[in-house]
Design an enzyme around this catalytic site. Structure first.
Site, PDB file in Angstrom:
ATOM      1  N   GLY A  16      31.409  45.743  26.160  1.00 38.43           N
ATOM      2  CA  GLY A  16      30.145  46.408  26.844  1.00 38.43           C
ATOM      3  C   GLY A  16      30.109  45.949  28.089  1.00 38.43           C
ATOM      4  N   GLY A  19      26.761  42.350  32.026  1.00 38.23           N
ATOM      5  CA  GLY A  19      25.350  42.062  31.724  1.00 38.23           C
ATOM      6  C   GLY A  19      25.166  42.691  30.297  1.00 38.23           C
ATOM      7  CB  THR A  24      23.825  36.196  24.844  1.00 36.81           C
ATOM      8  OG1 THR A  24      23.664  35.963  26.271  1.00 36.81           O
ATOM      9  CG2 THR A  24      22.920  35.387  24.364  1.00 36.81           C
ATOM     10  CD  GLU A  40      35.100  39.195  30.669  1.00 40.40           C
ATOM     11  OE1 GLU A  40      34.160  38.695  30.965  1.00 40.40           O
ATOM     12  OE2 GLU A  40      35.410  40.391  30.427  1.00 40.40           O
ATOM     13  CD  GLU A  92      32.575  37.357  27.138  1.00 43.48           C
ATOM     14  OE1 GLU A  92      33.110  36.439  27.194  1.00 43.48           O
ATOM     15  OE2 GLU A  92      31.682  37.938  27.720  1.00 43.48           O
ATOM     16  NE  ARG A  93      34.084  43.917  29.394  1.00 41.35           N
ATOM     17  CZ  ARG A  93      33.422  43.553  30.588  1.00 41.35           C
ATOM     18  NH1 ARG A  93      33.731  42.237  31.175  1.00 41.35           N
ATOM     19  NH2 ARG A  93      32.135  44.060  30.922  1.00 41.35           N
TER      20      ARG A  93
HETATM   21  C1  LIG Z   1      39.517  43.424  30.216  1.00 42.42           C
HETATM   22  C2  LIG Z   1      38.767  43.195  31.468  1.00 42.42           C
HETATM   23  C3  LIG Z   1      37.520  42.391  31.662  1.00 42.42           C
HETATM   24  C4  LIG Z   1      37.043  42.606  33.115  1.00 42.42           C
HETATM   25  C5  LIG Z   1      36.066  42.218  33.817  1.00 42.42           C
HETATM   26  N1  LIG Z   1      35.782  42.788  34.908  1.00 42.42           N
HETATM   27  C6  LIG Z   1      34.946  41.998  35.934  1.00 42.42           C
HETATM   28  C7  LIG Z   1      33.420  42.315  35.544  1.00 42.42           C
HETATM   29  C8  LIG Z   1      32.602  41.128  35.588  1.00 42.42           C
HETATM   30  O1  LIG Z   1      31.867  41.194  37.102  1.00 42.42           O
HETATM   31  C9  LIG Z   1      33.599  39.856  35.611  1.00 42.42           C
HETATM   32  C10 LIG Z   1      33.452  39.362  34.370  1.00 42.42           C
HETATM   33  O2  LIG Z   1      33.297  40.216  33.243  1.00 42.42           O
HETATM   34  O3  LIG Z   1      34.757  40.604  35.717  1.00 42.42           O
HETATM   35  C11 LIG Z   1      36.916  43.444  35.588  1.00 42.42           C
HETATM   36  O4  LIG Z   1      36.712  43.973  36.795  1.00 42.42           O
HETATM   37  N2  LIG Z   1      37.651  44.149  34.707  1.00 42.42           N
HETATM   38  C12 LIG Z   1      37.811  43.486  33.717  1.00 42.42           C
HETATM   39  N3  LIG Z   1      39.017  44.055  32.687  1.00 42.42           N
END
Ligand SMILES: Cc1cc2cn([C@H]3C[C@H](O)[C@@H](CO)O3)c(=O)nc2[nH]1
Length: 223
Positions: A16, A19, A24, A40, A92-93
């Site tokens: 997602g 935010g 959560t 993450e 997460e991701r």
């Molecule tokens: C896999 C992946 C996660 C991820 C998170 N982010 C950034 C978005 C948020 O500001 C922060 C934490 O998710 O990192 C990013 O730029 N590229 C990403 N790639």
């Protein structure tokens, strides 16, 4: 050795926008003692041998975008390949959503072609050669305006320069991937949840999601 009920590991990835409530949502799974819950690794991205790479990426995405995404790829791969004897892993991701952020940097011209080529070759190798079996994707689908308010309220210092426009871009890539199915291949069944809801309303969504994971695990596992 196989986990106690002798079935292979069942892996769930929570995806997602910034935010959207992933952390959560993910924390609810911690209550189960048969799940490995992997958040993450933002703290790693904030301190790479003393460098806050997340902050540098947001301050100068052209200079640090590729380096940041290559480190994200490494840290996510480490989580995907982390062994466990527990029957469930919730992440997460994933390396899949890493590709979404790379795609967005491509669309917004943050990356040069050669940087995109190298990141995509790394991604391809991960998919082909690393054991990153994914059995279910839970997509916390939101509207950019809602997550923008939440992001401002949470006030993560590295994100204080993140615009609504950026969140719209990240939303569009996630929607193309998981909702419109018009971008990359989707590696597992997708459960789309309306994550514009309040935390309390999301608890009901979480409960439904948790139950369907346990009840349908056998059906959902693609042999
Ligand atoms: C896999 C992946 C996660 C991820 C998170 N982010 C950034 C978005 C948020 O500001 C922060 C934490 O998710 O990192 C990013 O730029 N590229 C990403 N790639």
């Amino acid at each position: 050795s196989p986990n106690k009920n002798c079935k292979r590991l069942f892996t769930v990835c929570i995806e997602g926008n910034i935010g959207s409530g992933k952390t959560t949502f993910l924390n609810n799974f911690k209550a189960n003692d048969n799940m490995l819950v992997l958040q993450e690794p933002v703290e790693l991205w904030r301190d790479v041998g003393g460098t806050n790479l997340l902050e540098k990426m947001y301050k100068d995405p052209v200079r640090y975008g590729c380096l940041f995404q290559s480190y994200v790829q490494l840290t996510m791969l480490q989580l995907h390949t982390q062994k466990t004897n527990l029957p469930f892993k919730v992440m997460e991701r994933s390396v899949y959503s890493a590709r979404c952020f790379i795609e967005n940097m491509k669309r917004t011209k943050m990356l040069e072609k050669v940087e995109i080529d190298i990141l995509e070759q790394w991604h391809e190798w991960c998919i082909q050669r690393a054991d990153i079996q994914t059995d279910l994707i839970v997509y916390l689908r939101t509207s950019p305006e809602v997550v923008y308010e939440r992001m401002r309220t949470r006030a993560r210092k590295e994100e204080d320069c993140v615009s609504l426009e950026y969140l719209r871009q990240v939303h569009d890539v996630h929607d193309d991937w998981l909702y419109n199915r018009s971008l990359f291949s989707v590696p597992a069944p997708v459960m789309v949840l309306d994550a514009n809801k309040s935390v309390s309303e999301m608890m009901a969504e979480f409960e439904k999601c948790r139950r369907s994971i346990f009840e349908n695990r056998d059906k959902l596992i693609m042999e």
